[in-house]
Design a protein around this motif. Structure first.
Motif, PDB file in Angstrom:
ATOM      1  N   ASP A  90      78.882 124.208 153.791  1.00  0.00           N
ATOM      2  CA  ASP A  90      78.682 122.798 154.069  1.00  0.00           C
ATOM      3  C   ASP A  90      77.229 122.445 154.351  1.00  0.00           C
ATOM      4  N   VAL A  91      76.408 123.439 154.660  1.00  0.00           N
ATOM      5  CA  VAL A  91      74.958 123.279 154.676  1.00  0.00           C
ATOM      6  C   VAL A  91      74.437 124.332 153.706  1.00  0.00           C
ATOM      7  N   ILE A  92      74.032 123.903 152.525  1.00  0.00           N
ATOM      8  CA  ILE A  92      73.797 124.858 151.437  1.00  0.00           C
ATOM      9  C   ILE A  92      72.786 124.318 150.443  1.00  0.00           C
ATOM     10  N   ASP A  93      71.957 125.213 149.898  1.00  0.00           N
ATOM     11  CA  ASP A  93      71.122 124.951 148.722  1.00  0.00           C
ATOM     12  C   ASP A  93      71.628 125.860 147.614  1.00  0.00           C
ATOM     13  N   PHE A  94      72.180 125.318 146.555  1.00  0.00           N
ATOM     14  CA  PHE A  94      72.682 126.131 145.446  1.00  0.00           C
ATOM     15  C   PHE A  94      72.259 125.425 144.164  1.00  0.00           C
ATOM     16  N   THR A  95      70.978 125.600 143.786  1.00  0.00           N
ATOM     17  CA  THR A  95      70.398 124.794 142.714  1.00  0.00           C
ATOM     18  C   THR A  95      69.418 125.608 141.876  1.00  0.00           C
ATOM     19  N   GLY A 144      86.896 123.359 144.764  1.00  0.00           N
ATOM     20  CA  GLY A 144      87.749 123.386 143.594  1.00  0.00           C
ATOM     21  C   GLY A 144      87.305 124.371 142.530  1.00  0.00           C
ATOM     22  N   SER A 145      88.013 124.343 141.411  1.00  0.00           N
ATOM     23  CA  SER A 145      87.792 125.279 140.309  1.00  0.00           C
ATOM     24  C   SER A 145      87.475 124.504 139.038  1.00  0.00           C
ATOM     25  N   TYR A 146      86.558 125.076 138.227  1.00  0.00           N
ATOM     26  CA  TYR A 146      86.062 124.357 137.054  1.00  0.00           C
ATOM     27  C   TYR A 146      85.908 125.324 135.886  1.00  0.00           C
ATOM     28  N   ASN A 147      85.908 124.756 134.697  1.00  0.00           N
ATOM     29  CA  ASN A 147      85.834 125.589 133.502  1.00  0.00           C
ATOM     30  C   ASN A 147      84.420 126.027 133.165  1.00  0.00           C
ATOM     31  N   ASN A 148      83.409 125.333 133.705  1.00  0.00           N
ATOM     32  CA  ASN A 148      82.039 125.672 133.373  1.00  0.00           C
ATOM     33  C   ASN A 148      81.092 125.084 134.413  1.00  0.00           C
ATOM     34  N   ILE A 149      79.794 125.370 134.248  1.00  0.00           N
ATOM     35  CA  ILE A 149      78.782 124.961 135.223  1.00  0.00           C
ATOM     36  C   ILE A 149      78.669 123.430 135.299  1.00  0.00           C
ATOM     37  N   SER A 150      78.602 122.791 134.168  1.00  0.00           N
ATOM     38  CA  SER A 150      78.409 121.338 134.190  1.00  0.00           C
ATOM     39  C   SER A 150      79.593 120.634 134.822  1.00  0.00           C
ATOM     40  N   ALA A 151      80.794 121.126 134.596  1.00  0.00           N
ATOM     41  CA  ALA A 151      81.969 120.533 135.217  1.00  0.00           C
ATOM     42  C   ALA A 151      81.938 120.731 136.732  1.00  0.00           C
ATOM     43  N   ALA A 152      81.453 121.888 137.165  1.00  0.00           N
ATOM     44  CA  ALA A 152      81.336 122.139 138.602  1.00  0.00           C
ATOM     45  C   ALA A 152      80.322 121.195 139.232  1.00  0.00           C
ATOM     46  N   PHE A 153      79.199 121.000 138.565  1.00  0.00           N
ATOM     47  CA  PHE A 153      78.181 120.076 139.085  1.00  0.00           C
ATOM     48  C   PHE A 153      78.749 118.663 139.225  1.00  0.00           C
ATOM     49  N   ALA A 154      79.491 118.260 138.228  1.00  0.00           N
ATOM     50  CA  ALA A 154      80.032 116.898 138.233  1.00  0.00           C
ATOM     51  C   ALA A 154      81.155 116.725 139.248  1.00  0.00           C
ATOM     52  N   VAL A 166      69.878 122.532 152.952  1.00  0.00           N
ATOM     53  CA  VAL A 166      69.075 123.204 153.972  1.00  0.00           C
ATOM     54  C   VAL A 166      67.614 122.814 153.781  1.00  0.00           C
ATOM     55  N   PHE A 167      67.029 123.232 152.658  1.00  0.00           N
ATOM     56  CA  PHE A 167      65.626 122.951 152.375  1.00  0.00           C
ATOM     57  C   PHE A 167      65.427 122.165 151.084  1.00  0.00           C
ATOM     58  N   SER A 168      66.385 122.216 150.181  1.00  0.00           N
ATOM     59  CA  SER A 168      66.157 121.753 148.809  1.00  0.00           C
ATOM     60  C   SER A 168      66.093 120.236 148.677  1.00  0.00           C
ATOM     61  N   GLY A 169      66.746 119.523 149.555  1.00  0.00           N
ATOM     62  CA  GLY A 169      66.846 118.077 149.397  1.00  0.00           C
ATOM     63  C   GLY A 169      67.960 117.651 148.470  1.00  0.00           C
ATOM     64  N   SER A 170      68.605 118.614 147.806  1.00  0.00           N
ATOM     65  CA  SER A 170      69.674 118.283 146.872  1.00  0.00           C
ATOM     66  C   SER A 170      71.032 118.402 147.562  1.00  0.00           C
ATOM     67  N   THR A 171      71.841 117.374 147.409  1.00  0.00           N
ATOM     68  CA  THR A 171      73.186 117.397 147.999  1.00  0.00           C
ATOM     69  C   THR A 171      74.226 117.946 147.041  1.00  0.00           C
ATOM     70  N   ARG A 172      73.795 118.357 145.836  1.00  0.00           N
ATOM     71  CA  ARG A 172      74.755 118.775 144.812  1.00  0.00           C
ATOM     72  C   ARG A 172      74.568 120.240 144.451  1.00  0.00           C
ATOM     73  N   ARG A 173      75.618 120.994 144.566  1.00  0.00           N
ATOM     74  CA  ARG A 173      75.588 122.359 144.059  1.00  0.00           C
ATOM     75  C   ARG A 173      75.467 122.349 142.533  1.00  0.00           C
ATOM     76  N   HIS A 174      74.707 123.289 141.998  1.00  0.00           N
ATOM     77  CA  HIS A 174      74.440 123.437 140.559  1.00  0.00           C
ATOM     78  C   HIS A 174      73.506 122.361 140.021  1.00  0.00           C
ATOM     79  N   ASP A 175      72.836 121.656 140.912  1.00  0.00           N
ATOM     80  CA  ASP A 175      71.824 120.699 140.476  1.00  0.00           C
ATOM     81  C   ASP A 175      70.719 121.438 139.731  1.00  0.00           C
TER      82      ASP A 175
END
Length: 410
Positions: free
Chosen positions: A349-354, A371-381, A389-398
């Protein structure tokens, strides 16, 4: 900063220097000296002494229980690195019982040459568990072979250095070892404590090649650094960071054939920075986050995984929540059959994954945090927003992308 109040303080400091070269030897141990006489000489060392072994083989272990000083350390060295061999088939070849400000250098240690499975009975250098804090011991320019355990502190040590060493263990890269627990007690360099470093070493044929906390949470590990090490054919973890506390770094290492690149079980807050490592052919998975962990930051690593025993390139089972951590700028290439990666752990819940690069564009699971997704872009969406934490991005796989099976031309 505390609310509206900010205070800036400046600190100027330098890291400590490596131990200087030894002076002229004032104590010579000849090749015909019996090991009990060798021990008597060592028992009477004083600060500033330089004791040198003549070329030859010395059979039997030695104990170090004398100390130098910061200004006048004790040197125990060989006439030549390959010519001086300390040999013992069972137990420790060198044991530190109550010693500080010691440099071991320019010699070889030879163990049993036969794996003892879980007994780990042939040990190169060990720090006795019953000792008080031992500090500023250096092991450099040492060749070690035929041992189950290379260098291990059975309780905390401080300001320990191991560099420019070659350590060869008794484990082989075979199914009877890497698919069992036969290697799990066979540590290459295990240096729990405070302010310790291991760098520019080559390790082959151990279980956990680099490690800390031998008593599994009973010791402290603060300010420990592993860098520029070559790790070959490790039967368990390239780096076992289990029980680490804070200010741990693991960077610029190169791993070929290990079962795991990093194990954290658990990390007590960190930060632990793993950066610019290259890991080729991890047998199980690159990361083992098998507890409640916080503060691991994994940046700019290159990981190529071939076959899979799990059906996943990277699978993390739900063994504890992951919080306040980062996984950024890594290249992860999975060349086996099956799904790309799955993280079943809660938290996140506090994460940088980009800004990571992946192959292939296959299944991605964040089972308990999105959740579960078929690919990277679907997971991002589809993944819900999280706090960075540090990245400024609220989205995993950004800003993640898909690389290719082999992005290198040579």
């Amino acid at each position: 900063s505390n609310g509206g109040v900010s205070v800036v303080k400046n600190l100027t400091h330098t890291t400590r220097s490596l131990p200087r070269s030894a002076g002229v030897a004032n104590k010579i141990i000849t090749s015909s000296t019996p090991i009990n006489t060798v021990q008597t000489i060592l028992n009477n060392l004083n600060p500033g002494d330089v004791v040198e072994f003549e070329n030859g083989t010395y059979t039997g272990g030695i104990v170090i229980n004398r100390s130098g000083t910061v200004e006048n350390p004790i040197y125990i060295r060989g006439r030549s690195r390959d010519g001086v061999v300390l040999s013992k088939s069972n137990g420790s070849i060198i044991q530190f019982q109550n010693a500080s400000n010691i440099i071991i250098e320019n010699l070889s240690l030879r163990g049993s040459g036969v794996d003892s499975h879980n007994s780990a009975s042939s040990r190169g250098i060990e720090f006795w568990s019953g000792a008080s804090m031992q500090s500023r011991v250096t092991v450099r320019n040492v060749t070690m072979s035929g041992v189950d355990v290379g260098i291990k502190a059975y309780r905390e040590v401080s300001e320990f250095l191991a560099y420019d060493n070659t350590l060869v263990g008794n484990n082989t890269w075979t199914a009877s070892m890497i698919d069992t627990n036969a290697t799990w007690n066979d540590d290459g360099i295990n240096i729990s404590g405070f302010g310790n470093s291991a760098f520019n070493n080559t390790l082959k044929g151990f279980g956990d090649s680099l490690a800390l906390d031998p008593q599994q949470w009973a010791t402290d590990s603060v300010g420990i650094h592993f860098y520029r090490n070559e790790i070959i054919s490790g039967g368990d973890d390239g780096f076992e960071g289990d029980g680490a506390h804070r200010n741990i770094t693991y960077y610029d290492n190169r791993l070929t054939n290990t079962m795991t690149m990093i194990s954290l079980d658990a990390l007590f807050g960190g930060p632990l920075v793993a950066a610019r490592n290259i890991s080729i052919n991890t047998g199980r998975g690159p990361f083992k986050l098998n507890n409640k962990n916080a503060g691991q930051f994994i940046y700019n690593n290159t990981l190529i995984k071939t076959d899979s025993r799990s059906g996943w390139g990277w699978i993390q089972f739900n063994n504890g929540a992951q919080n306040s951590w980062g996984f950024r700028n890594n290249i992860f290439i999975y060349q086996g059959a099956g799904r790309l990666f799955g993280i079943e752990s809660g938290g996140n819940d506090v994460i940088d994954f980009t800004h990571n690069s992946w192959y292939p564009n296959a299944n991605v699971w964040w089972t308990n945090s999105g959740g579960s997704y078929n690919n990277i872009s679907a997971a991002f969406a589809g993944l819900p927003a999280k706090t960075p934490v540090f990245s400024g991005s609220t989205r995993r796989h950004d800003q993640d992308n898909i690389t290719e099976f082999n992005p290198w031309t040579s």
